[in-house]
Design a protein around this motif. Structure first.
Motif, mmCIF file in Angstrom:
data_model
loop_
_atom_site.group_PDB
_atom_site.id
_atom_site.type_symbol
_atom_site.label_atom_id
_atom_site.label_comp_id
_atom_site.label_asym_id
_atom_site.label_seq_id
_atom_site.Cartn_x
_atom_site.Cartn_y
_atom_site.Cartn_z
ATOM 1 N N MET A 79 0.753 -1.383 0.131
ATOM 2 C CA MET A 79 -0.061 0.057 0.005
ATOM 3 C C MET A 79 0.868 1.321 -0.036
ATOM 4 O O MET A 79 0.616 2.334 -0.549
ATOM 5 N N SER A 80 2.026 1.285 0.840
ATOM 6 C CA SER A 80 2.759 2.354 0.572
ATOM 7 C C SER A 80 3.136 2.735 -0.590
ATOM 8 O O SER A 80 3.598 3.796 -0.899
ATOM 9 N N GLU A 81 3.787 1.510 -1.257
ATOM 10 C CA GLU A 81 4.366 1.756 -2.684
ATOM 11 C C GLU A 81 3.277 2.310 -3.749
ATOM 12 O O GLU A 81 3.463 3.015 -4.368
ATOM 13 N N MET A 82 1.890 1.698 -3.425
ATOM 14 C CA MET A 82 0.744 1.860 -4.420
ATOM 15 C C MET A 82 0.654 3.626 -4.223
ATOM 16 O O MET A 82 0.397 4.376 -5.078
ATOM 17 N N LEU A 83 0.648 4.047 -3.200
ATOM 18 C CA LEU A 83 0.419 5.368 -2.687
ATOM 19 C C LEU A 83 1.543 6.335 -2.896
ATOM 20 O O LEU A 83 1.471 7.870 -2.789
ATOM 21 N N ASN A 84 2.733 5.888 -3.140
ATOM 22 C CA ASN A 84 4.043 6.464 -3.290
ATOM 23 C C ASN A 84 4.244 7.395 -2.207
ATOM 24 O O ASN A 84 4.388 8.697 -2.112
ATOM 25 N N LEU A 109 16.049 -2.078 -5.671
ATOM 26 C CA LEU A 109 15.137 -3.057 -5.003
ATOM 27 C C LEU A 109 13.849 -3.381 -5.624
ATOM 28 O O LEU A 109 13.388 -4.368 -5.473
ATOM 29 N N LYS A 110 13.352 -2.424 -6.500
ATOM 30 C CA LYS A 110 12.213 -2.647 -7.339
ATOM 31 C C LYS A 110 12.371 -3.644 -8.256
ATOM 32 O O LYS A 110 11.373 -4.373 -8.659
ATOM 33 N N MET A 111 13.722 -3.975 -8.693
ATOM 34 C CA MET A 111 13.605 -5.183 -9.676
ATOM 35 C C MET A 111 13.331 -6.631 -9.111
ATOM 36 O O MET A 111 12.928 -7.391 -9.858
ATOM 37 N N PHE A 112 13.063 -6.659 -7.939
ATOM 38 C CA PHE A 112 12.726 -7.935 -7.163
ATOM 39 C C PHE A 112 11.119 -8.125 -7.301
ATOM 40 O O PHE A 112 10.853 -9.172 -7.418
ATOM 41 N N VAL A 113 10.617 -7.254 -7.625
ATOM 42 C CA VAL A 113 9.219 -7.165 -7.554
ATOM 43 C C VAL A 113 8.571 -6.933 -9.084
ATOM 44 O O VAL A 113 7.547 -6.636 -9.382
ATOM 45 N N THR A 114 9.628 -6.638 -10.122
ATOM 46 C CA THR A 114 9.325 -6.143 -11.557
ATOM 47 C C THR A 114 9.807 -7.479 -12.564
ATOM 48 O O THR A 114 10.944 -7.959 -12.447
ATOM 49 N N ALA A 115 9.057 -7.427 -13.393
ATOM 50 C CA ALA A 115 9.014 -8.623 -14.463
ATOM 51 C C ALA A 115 10.529 -7.884 -15.151
ATOM 52 O O ALA A 115 10.618 -6.979 -15.407
ATOM 53 N N PRO A 116 11.344 -9.115 -15.659
ATOM 54 C CA PRO A 116 12.471 -8.792 -16.249
ATOM 55 C C PRO A 116 12.310 -7.856 -17.576
ATOM 56 O O PRO A 116 13.123 -7.180 -17.961
ATOM 57 N N SER A 117 11.018 -8.182 -18.249
ATOM 58 C CA SER A 117 11.026 -7.449 -19.433
ATOM 59 C C SER A 117 10.797 -6.008 -18.981
ATOM 60 O O SER A 117 10.714 -5.024 -20.018
ATOM 61 N N GLN A 118 10.430 -5.647 -17.756
ATOM 62 C CA GLN A 118 10.451 -4.317 -17.507
ATOM 63 C C GLN A 118 11.579 -3.641 -16.878
ATOM 64 O O GLN A 118 11.500 -2.299 -16.578
ATOM 65 N N TRP A 119 12.533 -4.375 -16.957
ATOM 66 C CA TRP A 119 13.905 -3.643 -16.166
ATOM 67 C C TRP A 119 14.364 -2.691 -17.131
ATOM 68 O O TRP A 119 15.004 -1.574 -16.334
ATOM 69 N N GLY A 120 14.417 -2.749 -18.375
ATOM 70 C CA GLY A 120 15.051 -1.704 -19.035
ATOM 71 C C GLY A 120 14.435 -0.398 -18.971
ATOM 72 O O GLY A 120 14.864 0.685 -18.752
ATOM 73 N N VAL A 158 8.337 5.071 1.998
ATOM 74 C CA VAL A 158 8.167 4.796 3.307
ATOM 75 C C VAL A 158 8.328 3.256 3.076
ATOM 76 O O VAL A 158 8.707 2.447 4.184
ATOM 77 N N TRP A 159 7.984 2.811 1.990
ATOM 78 C CA TRP A 159 8.020 1.044 1.853
ATOM 79 C C TRP A 159 9.632 0.696 2.176
ATOM 80 O O TRP A 159 9.684 -0.207 2.449
ATOM 81 N N LEU A 160 10.703 1.547 2.064
ATOM 82 C CA LEU A 160 11.945 1.119 2.144
ATOM 83 C C LEU A 160 12.158 0.804 3.422
ATOM 84 O O LEU A 160 12.648 -0.276 3.765
ATOM 85 N N PRO A 161 12.070 1.601 4.385
ATOM 86 C CA PRO A 161 12.229 1.432 5.874
ATOM 87 C C PRO A 161 11.355 0.246 6.436
ATOM 88 O O PRO A 161 11.483 -0.364 7.460
#
Length: 245
Positions: free
Chosen positions: A158-163, A180-191, A206-209
């Motif tokens: 929710m913190s990530e969705m609300l930025n 860190l976002k790469m772990f929850v992002t499809a490899p096709s979207q890394w570029g 806020v999602w980071l801490p």
């Protein structure tokens, strides 16, 4: 009570054809019952997984120790900055994040070392009675920890969705957030992810801490289910306090 439980389960979306609460509560409970009814077979089946989990608990304790040392280094850096008439923006927030990370990363490791406070007055009344009381108490603790872990992860999402961003003076490099976002992002979207990443420092999301909170509660839930299975397999508690002389 039933109505409140039903209201809390309404947003538990299906996962692989089953509601999420079945995967989190029912299946681990059935696994524990299998350990009770077929201890020798389940011991052989779970031994490799338990060895892996033991290493995971140990490394979580190492991370907690690193975060504790980080608190010390931040305090020293604050002192040096003050003596040098320099500013260290966000140092208080960074120290707070490290303190929270220390607490949550240490949960599972502390459990395996018997460092959690446990009221054992009833457990000492007899081996048979104490065994089943310990098993029931650990089952309730595992369910509670799993419930907290699920909503800790949901809080991250929710913190990530609300930025949501921190209100303090702490900043984070954009490249770290993208990594860190790469772990929850499809490899096709890394570029695309890295194409949108700059070299600036931005207010800490806020999602980071909050990540150590999610990881720590998840590891605690895993440890409780794990040691419940060990208890039902061996018929003796695997959690023992380390004596300090």
């Amino acid at each position: 009570m039933t109505a409140l439980w039903g209201m809390g389960m309404r947003d538990w979306q299906p996962f692989l054809g089953l509601p999420l609460w079945v995967w989190l509560f029912v299946i681990p409970t059935l696994l524990a019952l299998a350990c009770l009814t077929a201890p020798s077979r389940m011991e052989r089946a779970l031994r490799p997984l338990q060895a892996l989990l033991d290493r995971l608990y140990l490394w979580s304790g190492v991370l907690a120790a690193i975060c504790m040392v980080t608190i010390l280094l931040l305090i020293v850096a604050q002192m040096v900055a003050r003596w040098s008439s320099l500013t260290f923006p966000g140092s208080t927030e960074y120290a707070g994040y490290a303190m929270a990370a220390t607490s949550f990363f240490a949960l599972a490791h502390a459990l395996t070392r018997g460092a959690h406070i446990r009221v054992s007055i009833f457990l000492n009344t007899g081996h048979h009675f104490g065994l089943w009381l310990d098993a029931v108490a650990m089952w309730i603790a595992a369910i509670t920890a799993t419930y907290f872990a699920r909503f800790a992860i949901k809080t991250n999402i929710m913190s990530e969705m609300l930025n949501d961003r921190t209100q303090g003076q702490d900043f984070t490099p954009e490249w770290l957030i993208s990594a860190l976002k790469m772990f929850v992002t499809a490899p096709s979207q890394w570029g695309k992810l890295w194409a949108e990443t700059g070299g600036d420092w931005v207010y800490t999301p806020v999602w980071l801490p909050q990540l150590p909170m999610s990881i720590g509660t998840l590891l605690l839930a895993l440890a409780l289910w794990d040691y419940l299975c060990r208890l039902l397999i061996t018929r003796r508690a695997s959690i023992t306090s380390e004596a300090v002389e």
